[in-house]
Motif scaffolding. Structure first.
Motif, PDB file in Angstrom:
ATOM      1  N   TYR A  27       0.827  -1.187  -0.097  1.00 44.54           N
ATOM      2  CA  TYR A  27      -0.086  -0.111   0.037  1.00 44.54           C
ATOM      3  C   TYR A  27       0.823   1.277  -0.068  1.00 44.54           C
ATOM      4  CZ  TYR A  27      -3.594   3.537   1.766  1.00 44.54           C
ATOM      5  OH  TYR A  27      -4.250   4.491   1.593  1.00 44.54           O
ATOM      6  N   ASN A  28       0.504   2.286  -0.959  1.00 44.79           N
ATOM      7  CA  ASN A  28       1.041   3.342  -1.072  1.00 44.79           C
ATOM      8  C   ASN A  28       0.331   4.550  -1.385  1.00 44.79           C
ATOM      9  OD1 ASN A  28       4.240   3.004  -0.665  1.00 44.79           O
ATOM     10  ND2 ASN A  28       3.713   1.526  -2.377  1.00 44.79           N
ATOM     11  N   ILE A  29       0.606   5.851  -1.097  1.00 46.45           N
ATOM     12  CA  ILE A  29      -0.153   6.999  -1.241  1.00 46.45           C
ATOM     13  C   ILE A  29       0.397   7.937  -2.120  1.00 46.45           C
ATOM     14  CG2 ILE A  29      -1.676   6.478   0.671  1.00 46.45           C
ATOM     15  CD1 ILE A  29      -0.127   8.501   2.084  1.00 46.45           C
ATOM     16  N   ILE A  30       1.661   7.978  -2.073  1.00 39.87           N
ATOM     17  CA  ILE A  30       2.374   9.019  -2.791  1.00 39.87           C
ATOM     18  C   ILE A  30       3.200   8.272  -4.126  1.00 39.87           C
ATOM     19  CG2 ILE A  30       3.983  10.994  -2.656  1.00 39.87           C
ATOM     20  CD1 ILE A  30       3.441  11.092   0.085  1.00 39.87           C
ATOM     21  N   PRO A  31       2.963   8.725  -5.073  1.00 39.69           N
ATOM     22  CA  PRO A  31       3.968   8.123  -6.333  1.00 39.69           C
ATOM     23  C   PRO A  31       5.294   8.843  -6.477  1.00 39.69           C
ATOM     24  CG  PRO A  31       2.041   9.474  -7.101  1.00 39.69           C
ATOM     25  CD  PRO A  31       2.030   9.445  -5.900  1.00 39.69           C
ATOM     26  N   SER A  32       6.268   8.265  -7.007  1.00 40.91           N
ATOM     27  CA  SER A  32       7.560   8.744  -7.012  1.00 40.91           C
ATOM     28  C   SER A  32       7.614   9.728  -8.034  1.00 40.91           C
ATOM     29  CB  SER A  32       8.666   7.931  -7.081  1.00 40.91           C
ATOM     30  OG  SER A  32       8.370   7.153  -8.519  1.00 40.91           O
ATOM     31  N   ILE A  33       8.631  10.625  -8.241  1.00 40.16           N
ATOM     32  CA  ILE A  33       8.756  11.569  -9.418  1.00 40.16           C
ATOM     33  C   ILE A  33       8.769  10.695 -10.781  1.00 40.16           C
ATOM     34  CG2 ILE A  33      10.267  13.120 -10.490  1.00 40.16           C
ATOM     35  CD1 ILE A  33      10.860  14.347  -7.814  1.00 40.16           C
ATOM     36  N   SER A  34       9.542   9.570 -10.595  1.00 35.06           N
ATOM     37  CA  SER A  34       9.835   8.807 -11.835  1.00 35.06           C
ATOM     38  C   SER A  34       8.638   7.955 -12.353  1.00 35.06           C
ATOM     39  CB  SER A  34      11.007   7.688 -11.462  1.00 35.06           C
ATOM     40  OG  SER A  34      12.145   8.125 -11.212  1.00 35.06           O
ATOM     41  N   ALA A  35       7.648   7.749 -11.336  1.00 30.66           N
ATOM     42  CA  ALA A  35       6.403   7.188 -11.675  1.00 30.66           C
ATOM     43  C   ALA A  35       5.342   8.339 -12.761  1.00 30.66           C
ATOM     44  CB  ALA A  35       5.609   6.669 -10.458  1.00 30.66           C
ATOM     45  N   ILE A  36       5.373   9.563 -11.943  1.00 27.46           N
ATOM     46  CA  ILE A  36       4.465  10.535 -12.679  1.00 27.46           C
ATOM     47  C   ILE A  36       5.037  10.989 -13.841  1.00 27.46           C
ATOM     48  CG2 ILE A  36       3.445  11.099 -10.349  1.00 27.46           C
ATOM     49  CD1 ILE A  36       5.103  13.701 -10.535  1.00 27.46           C
ATOM     50  N   THR A  37       6.212  11.105 -13.922  1.00 20.39           N
ATOM     51  CA  THR A  37       6.822  11.453 -15.260  1.00 20.39           C
ATOM     52  C   THR A  37       7.121  10.556 -16.273  1.00 20.39           C
ATOM     53  OG1 THR A  37       9.352  11.416 -14.286  1.00 20.39           O
ATOM     54  CG2 THR A  37       8.014  13.542 -14.149  1.00 20.39           C
ATOM     55  N   GLY A  38       6.850   9.164 -15.867  1.00 19.12           N
ATOM     56  CA  GLY A  38       7.362   7.908 -16.752  1.00 19.12           C
ATOM     57  C   GLY A  38       5.764   7.362 -17.580  1.00 19.12           C
ATOM     58  N   VAL A  90      20.670   2.077 -15.318  1.00 16.04           N
ATOM     59  CA  VAL A  90      21.307   3.299 -15.683  1.00 16.04           C
ATOM     60  C   VAL A  90      20.743   4.613 -15.153  1.00 16.04           C
ATOM     61  CG1 VAL A  90      21.768   4.749 -17.885  1.00 16.04           C
ATOM     62  CG2 VAL A  90      22.163   2.252 -17.851  1.00 16.04           C
ATOM     63  N   HIS A  91      19.472   4.444 -15.104  1.00 13.31           N
ATOM     64  CA  HIS A  91      18.549   5.432 -14.345  1.00 13.31           C
ATOM     65  C   HIS A  91      18.929   5.751 -12.990  1.00 13.31           C
ATOM     66  CE1 HIS A  91      14.982   8.134 -13.572  1.00 13.31           C
ATOM     67  NE2 HIS A  91      15.099   7.406 -12.499  1.00 13.31           N
ATOM     68  N   GLU A  92      19.142   4.597 -12.327  1.00 11.31           N
ATOM     69  CA  GLU A  92      19.559   4.838 -11.152  1.00 11.31           C
ATOM     70  C   GLU A  92      21.047   5.531 -10.655  1.00 11.31           C
ATOM     71  OE1 GLU A  92      19.439   1.650  -7.054  1.00 11.31           O
ATOM     72  OE2 GLU A  92      20.333   0.806  -8.861  1.00 11.31           O
ATOM     73  N   ARG A  93      21.800   4.860 -11.501  1.00  7.24           N
ATOM     74  CA  ARG A  93      23.180   5.285 -11.458  1.00  7.24           C
ATOM     75  C   ARG A  93      23.116   6.980 -11.659  1.00  7.24           C
ATOM     76  NH1 ARG A  93      23.419   0.101 -12.432  1.00  7.24           N
ATOM     77  NH2 ARG A  93      25.269  -0.984 -11.499  1.00  7.24           N
ATOM     78  N   ILE A  94      22.516   7.335 -12.789  1.00  3.96           N
ATOM     79  CA  ILE A  94      22.618   8.812 -13.159  1.00  3.96           C
ATOM     80  C   ILE A  94      21.765   9.626 -12.241  1.00  3.96           C
ATOM     81  CG2 ILE A  94      21.585  10.287 -14.753  1.00  3.96           C
ATOM     82  CD1 ILE A  94      21.747   8.470 -16.914  1.00  3.96           C
ATOM     83  N   PHE A  95      20.596   8.972 -11.404  1.00  8.21           N
ATOM     84  CA  PHE A  95      19.997   9.768 -10.330  1.00  8.21           C
ATOM     85  C   PHE A  95      21.153   9.862  -9.104  1.00  8.21           C
ATOM     86  CE2 PHE A  95      17.336   9.487  -6.318  1.00  8.21           C
ATOM     87  CZ  PHE A  95      16.897  10.595  -6.514  1.00  8.21           C
ATOM     88  N   ASN A  98      13.188   4.874 -15.585  1.00 12.69           N
ATOM     89  CA  ASN A  98      13.359   3.680 -14.710  1.00 12.69           C
ATOM     90  C   ASN A  98      12.683   2.439 -15.410  1.00 12.69           C
ATOM     91  OD1 ASN A  98      10.912   4.530 -14.198  1.00 12.69           O
ATOM     92  ND2 ASN A  98      11.109   3.973 -11.989  1.00 12.69           N
ATOM     93  N   ARG A  99      11.628   2.746 -16.224  1.00 11.01           N
ATOM     94  CA  ARG A  99      10.910   1.558 -16.720  1.00 11.01           C
ATOM     95  C   ARG A  99      11.666   1.360 -18.014  1.00 11.01           C
ATOM     96  NH1 ARG A  99       4.420   2.743 -16.256  1.00 11.01           N
ATOM     97  NH2 ARG A  99       4.379   3.582 -14.154  1.00 11.01           N
ATOM     98  N   GLU A 100      12.496   1.983 -18.583  1.00 14.99           N
ATOM     99  CA  GLU A 100      13.233   1.751 -20.033  1.00 14.99           C
ATOM    100  C   GLU A 100      14.491   1.053 -19.457  1.00 14.99           C
ATOM    101  OE1 GLU A 100      11.480   5.291 -22.639  1.00 14.99           O
ATOM    102  OE2 GLU A 100      13.483   5.452 -21.772  1.00 14.99           O
ATOM    103  N   ASN A 101      15.354   1.611 -18.556  1.00 14.57           N
ATOM    104  CA  ASN A 101      16.793   1.203 -18.112  1.00 14.57           C
ATOM    105  C   ASN A 101      16.920   1.490 -16.558  1.00 14.57           C
ATOM    106  OD1 ASN A 101      19.032   0.353 -17.951  1.00 14.57           O
ATOM    107  ND2 ASN A 101      19.628   0.670 -20.141  1.00 14.57           N
ATOM    108  N   TYR A 102      16.380   0.641 -15.874  1.00 17.25           N
ATOM    109  CA  TYR A 102      16.476   0.906 -14.253  1.00 17.25           C
ATOM    110  C   TYR A 102      17.914   1.208 -13.890  1.00 17.25           C
ATOM    111  CZ  TYR A 102      15.908   1.069  -9.630  1.00 17.25           C
ATOM    112  OH  TYR A 102      15.962   1.349  -7.970  1.00 17.25           O
TER     113      TYR A 102
END
Length: 325
Positions: free
Chosen positions: A113-124, A201-206, A195-199
């Protein structure tokens, strides 16, 4: 015969004759008696044309070297738009994704259960991803010249400090420029590599973005402390330094919270752990945007120009302008 030739030349010049008429008069007068004193002792038409062309070029030369301003814009307004653009876009993406794509943005590998989506989620998700990418593209463009403006701005203040401090302070200014450029590049990386395309690489850049952002904030605060030591600062300068420190503290605390709840979500899948992670992620993003927004106090009345003209004339033109610390 030389006197008559000179008179002919003077008469032609005074009456506004063209180059062809002048050549004809000179050749005609010199042909009978062998005189060749026209145009400085030469009856060659090519030489006369060359002389006239060079005089015409000399007459045009001062006009070609004038300084012309083709574009003049408020640097303050440019910075405001640049800083607010991602903030407004992030809020828009959050609201639209939360309302219309609730299930998509709350999906995680733990399925808790979660109530706040991440930035990667809302922009993905679509179409928010296109809106966000377009906004960041517009945001990154001015950020690069602004980074170099800051570098020159700091270098202009080196005269405030003792000569012994100049080498280390110059190195710190260069470090700030490098960190700022890496942060800008990392922002583009996390935006266009989702993060959905290449998690991985996305994680390291973040992570790169986070580290460079915090180091940039710390180095900027340190540099301001060196340059402004013992100086009488304006109200806007004091406000800028104050908020830089506050936002840096918020970023540090939020980073600690983000790491704690990321571990709880990643390894233990606690309920609401991802929501807390997302909450601190938003705090970090907003603090970063507002930190850069303090530029409105650093450059309250400057302008940006696109100027045409020779470098030496431009340097002379700018040297006559009043300078502000």
């Amino acid at each position: 015969m030389q006197q008559s030739t000179g008179a002919a030349t003077s008469s032609a010049a005074d009456s506004g004759m063209g180059a062809t008429d002048l050549v004809s008069r000179c050749v005609g007068d010199g042909g009978g008696g062998g005189g060749n004193s026209c145009s400085g002792g030469s009856s060659d038409p090519a030489a006369i044309n060359t002389t006239i062309s060079s005089k015409q070029a000399d007459a045009r030369e001062p006009q070609e070297q004038q300084v012309a301003i083709h574009y003049l814009a408020s640097f303050h307004e440019l910075c405001v738009v640049t800083a607010l653009l991602p903030l407004v876009t992030l809020f828009t993406c959050f609201v639209t994704a939360y309302v219309f794509q609730y299930d998509d943005v709350h999906e995680t590998h733990c399925r808790v259960y979660n109530i706040i989506p991440s930035i990667s989620a809302i922009t993905g998700v679509s179409p928010q991803r296109y809106f966000w990418r377009f906004s960041i593209a517009l945001h990154i463009g001015p950020r690069i010249p602004i980074a170099f403006v800051y570098k020159n701005y700091y270098r202009s203040q080196l005269r405030r400090i003792s000569p012994a401090q100049v080498p280390q302070t110059s190195l710190l200014i260069t470090l700030i420029l490098v960190l700022n450029c890496i942060e800008i590049a990392s922002l583009g990386g996390v935006t266009y590599i989702s993060n959905r395309e290449n998690y991985p690489v996305h994680e390291r850049i973040f992570i790169t973005f986070m580290v460079c952002s915090l180091c940039y904030m710390l180095a900027t605060i340190k540099l301001n402390g060196i340059l402004n030591a013992g100086q009488a600062l304006s109200e806007k300068q004091l406000l800028s330094i104050k908020w830089k420190k506050i936002l840096f503290a918020v970023s540090i605390l939020s980073t600690v919270g983000l790491l704690v709840f990321f571990a709880k979500h990643r390894f233990y899948c606690h309920d609401l752990a991802f929501s807390w992670f997302a909450f601190f992620e938003y705090l970090i993003a907003i603090a970063n945007m507002l930190f850069h927004f303090t530029i409105i106090w650093d450059f309250p009345s400057q302008f940006m120009m696109i100027v045409q003209g020779p470098r030496e004339n431009l340097a002379q033109y700018l040297s006559n302008r009043p300078k502000l610390d």
